[in-house]
Design a protein around this motif. Structure first.
Motif, PDB file in Angstrom:
ATOM      1  N   MET A   3      76.124  51.385  19.057  1.00  8.91           N
ATOM      2  CA  MET A   3      74.659  51.269  19.423  1.00  8.91           C
ATOM      3  C   MET A   3      74.472  50.086  20.210  1.00  8.91           C
ATOM      4  O   MET A   3      74.849  49.165  19.883  1.00  8.91           O
ATOM      5  CB  MET A   3      73.679  51.386  18.303  1.00  8.91           C
ATOM      6  N   THR A   4      73.900  50.383  21.516  1.00  8.12           N
ATOM      7  CA  THR A   4      73.503  49.182  22.387  1.00  8.12           C
ATOM      8  C   THR A   4      72.169  48.533  22.151  1.00  8.12           C
ATOM      9  O   THR A   4      71.025  49.381  21.787  1.00  8.12           O
ATOM     10  CB  THR A   4      73.636  49.653  23.851  1.00  8.12           C
ATOM     11  N   THR A   5      72.190  47.344  22.069  1.00  9.64           N
ATOM     12  CA  THR A   5      71.053  46.536  21.780  1.00  9.64           C
ATOM     13  C   THR A   5      70.335  45.855  23.418  1.00  9.64           C
ATOM     14  O   THR A   5      71.235  45.340  23.811  1.00  9.64           O
ATOM     15  CB  THR A   5      71.322  45.422  21.045  1.00  9.64           C
ATOM     16  N   ARG A   6      69.179  46.395  23.569  1.00 10.66           N
ATOM     17  CA  ARG A   6      68.543  45.745  24.791  1.00 10.66           C
ATOM     18  C   ARG A   6      68.401  44.243  24.740  1.00 10.66           C
ATOM     19  O   ARG A   6      67.980  43.883  23.684  1.00 10.66           O
ATOM     20  CB  ARG A   6      67.365  46.584  24.975  1.00 10.66           C
ATOM     21  N   LEU A   7      68.788  43.783  25.917  1.00  6.38           N
ATOM     22  CA  LEU A   7      68.309  42.336  26.012  1.00  6.38           C
ATOM     23  C   LEU A   7      67.066  41.869  25.961  1.00  6.38           C
ATOM     24  O   LEU A   7      66.352  41.023  25.614  1.00  6.38           O
ATOM     25  CB  LEU A   7      69.055  41.422  27.380  1.00  6.38           C
ATOM     26  N   ASP A   8      66.247  43.064  26.709  1.00  9.53           N
ATOM     27  CA  ASP A   8      64.899  42.850  26.931  1.00  9.53           C
ATOM     28  C   ASP A   8      64.005  44.106  26.372  1.00  9.53           C
ATOM     29  O   ASP A   8      64.556  45.200  26.812  1.00  9.53           O
ATOM     30  CB  ASP A   8      64.376  42.439  28.189  1.00  9.53           C
ATOM     31  N   THR A   9      62.993  44.123  25.586  1.00 10.44           N
ATOM     32  CA  THR A   9      62.399  45.078  25.220  1.00 10.44           C
ATOM     33  C   THR A   9      61.001  45.311  25.857  1.00 10.44           C
ATOM     34  O   THR A   9      60.144  45.813  25.241  1.00 10.44           O
ATOM     35  CB  THR A   9      62.294  45.175  23.600  1.00 10.44           C
ATOM     36  N   ARG A  10      60.558  44.590  26.783  1.00  7.94           N
ATOM     37  CA  ARG A  10      59.240  44.670  27.389  1.00  7.94           C
ATOM     38  C   ARG A  10      59.226  46.282  28.142  1.00  7.94           C
ATOM     39  O   ARG A  10      60.195  46.731  28.604  1.00  7.94           O
ATOM     40  CB  ARG A  10      59.211  43.829  28.429  1.00  7.94           C
ATOM     41  N   PRO A  11      57.819  46.360  28.048  1.00  5.29           N
ATOM     42  CA  PRO A  11      57.639  47.990  28.513  1.00  5.29           C
ATOM     43  C   PRO A  11      58.206  47.981  30.095  1.00  5.29           C
ATOM     44  O   PRO A  11      58.717  49.082  30.406  1.00  5.29           O
ATOM     45  CB  PRO A  11      56.267  47.850  28.483  1.00  5.29           C
ATOM     46  N   ASP A  12      57.965  47.038  30.849  1.00  5.62           N
ATOM     47  CA  ASP A  12      58.333  47.124  32.414  1.00  5.62           C
ATOM     48  C   ASP A  12      59.782  47.200  32.432  1.00  5.62           C
ATOM     49  O   ASP A  12      60.442  47.140  33.622  1.00  5.62           O
ATOM     50  CB  ASP A  12      57.664  46.111  33.022  1.00  5.62           C
ATOM     51  N   ILE A  13      60.753  47.064  31.387  1.00  4.47           N
ATOM     52  CA  ILE A  13      62.150  46.921  31.684  1.00  4.47           C
ATOM     53  C   ILE A  13      62.695  48.471  32.066  1.00  4.47           C
ATOM     54  O   ILE A  13      63.500  48.495  32.856  1.00  4.47           O
ATOM     55  CB  ILE A  13      62.853  46.668  30.279  1.00  4.47           C
ATOM     56  N   HIS A  14      61.992  49.358  31.819  1.00  2.00           N
ATOM     57  CA  HIS A  14      62.119  50.786  32.270  1.00  2.00           C
ATOM     58  C   HIS A  14      62.077  50.734  33.852  1.00  2.00           C
ATOM     59  O   HIS A  14      62.660  51.529  34.430  1.00  2.00           O
ATOM     60  CB  HIS A  14      61.334  51.581  31.749  1.00  2.00           C
ATOM     61  N   ARG A  15      61.080  49.875  34.440  1.00  4.85           N
ATOM     62  CA  ARG A  15      60.942  50.031  35.873  1.00  4.85           C
ATOM     63  C   ARG A  15      62.214  49.014  36.481  1.00  4.85           C
ATOM     64  O   ARG A  15      62.780  49.735  37.582  1.00  4.85           O
ATOM     65  CB  ARG A  15      59.657  49.160  36.184  1.00  4.85           C
ATOM     66  N   VAL A  16      62.659  48.254  35.770  1.00  8.00           N
ATOM     67  CA  VAL A  16      63.801  47.301  36.116  1.00  8.00           C
ATOM     68  C   VAL A  16      64.989  48.491  36.287  1.00  8.00           C
ATOM     69  O   VAL A  16      65.859  48.525  37.301  1.00  8.00           O
ATOM     70  CB  VAL A  16      64.063  46.231  35.529  1.00  8.00           C
TER      71      VAL A  16
END
Length: 154
Positions: free
Chosen positions: A1-14
């Motif tokens: 399982m991969t862990t995201r470095l950033d869990t901000r909602p706007d990460i999906h836009r990035v």
């Protein structure tokens, strides 16, 4: 399982900006290679070499974009069916291509991708400065390549 470095909602836009850039760079690299194999005419040799260098640079840039996405915990998708479905670029004609035709095709395609990447640079300013920095470099290289091809139009 991969862990995201950033869990901000706007990460999906990035992630979407990186994925769109990956698709465009991958398609453009394939188009440059297709033109490299099929260019004809009096400027064959310099264009053949220029297209090969362009394709190599685009593949390197695509790899860097994909690795940035992976570092953020996103699985980049550069599969051929994804690229074919999602790329905004016009399909390059099959068969032999005149040297002048290749120049026009490359100017148009580089222009499209450079403009789209530049828009993402603006978008990423507040969202992810590291990804923005990467796309600034990509935009710079695309604009330079566009200029090099555009200078050959008669």
């Amino acid at each position: 399982m991969t862990t995201r470095l950033d869990t901000r909602p706007d990460i999906h836009r990035v992630e979407a900006d990186l994925q769109d850039t990956l698709v465009e760079l991958t398609d453009l690299a394939m188009q440059a290679k297709q033109a490299h194999w099929n260019v004809t005419g009096p400027r064959f040799l310099p264009l053949h070499a220029q297209l090969d260098k362009l394709a190599t640079g685009l593949r390197t840039a695509a790899d860097e974009v994909a690795e940035r996405a992976a570092a953020l915990g996103y699985a980049p998708d550069g599969r051929s069916d994804t690229v074919a479905r999602e790329s905004p670029l016009l399909v390059i004609p099959a068969g032999a291509l005149t040297d002048q035709g290749v120049v026009k095709i490359m100017v148009r395609a580089l222009d499209v991708v450079a403009k789209r990447v530049s828009m993402r640079v603006q978008h990423l300013e507040q969202l992810d400065p590291v990804s923005q920095d990467l796309l600034i470099t990509v935009a710079h290289d695309l604009e330079k390549q566009r200029w090099l091809f555009d200078a050959q139009q008669s």
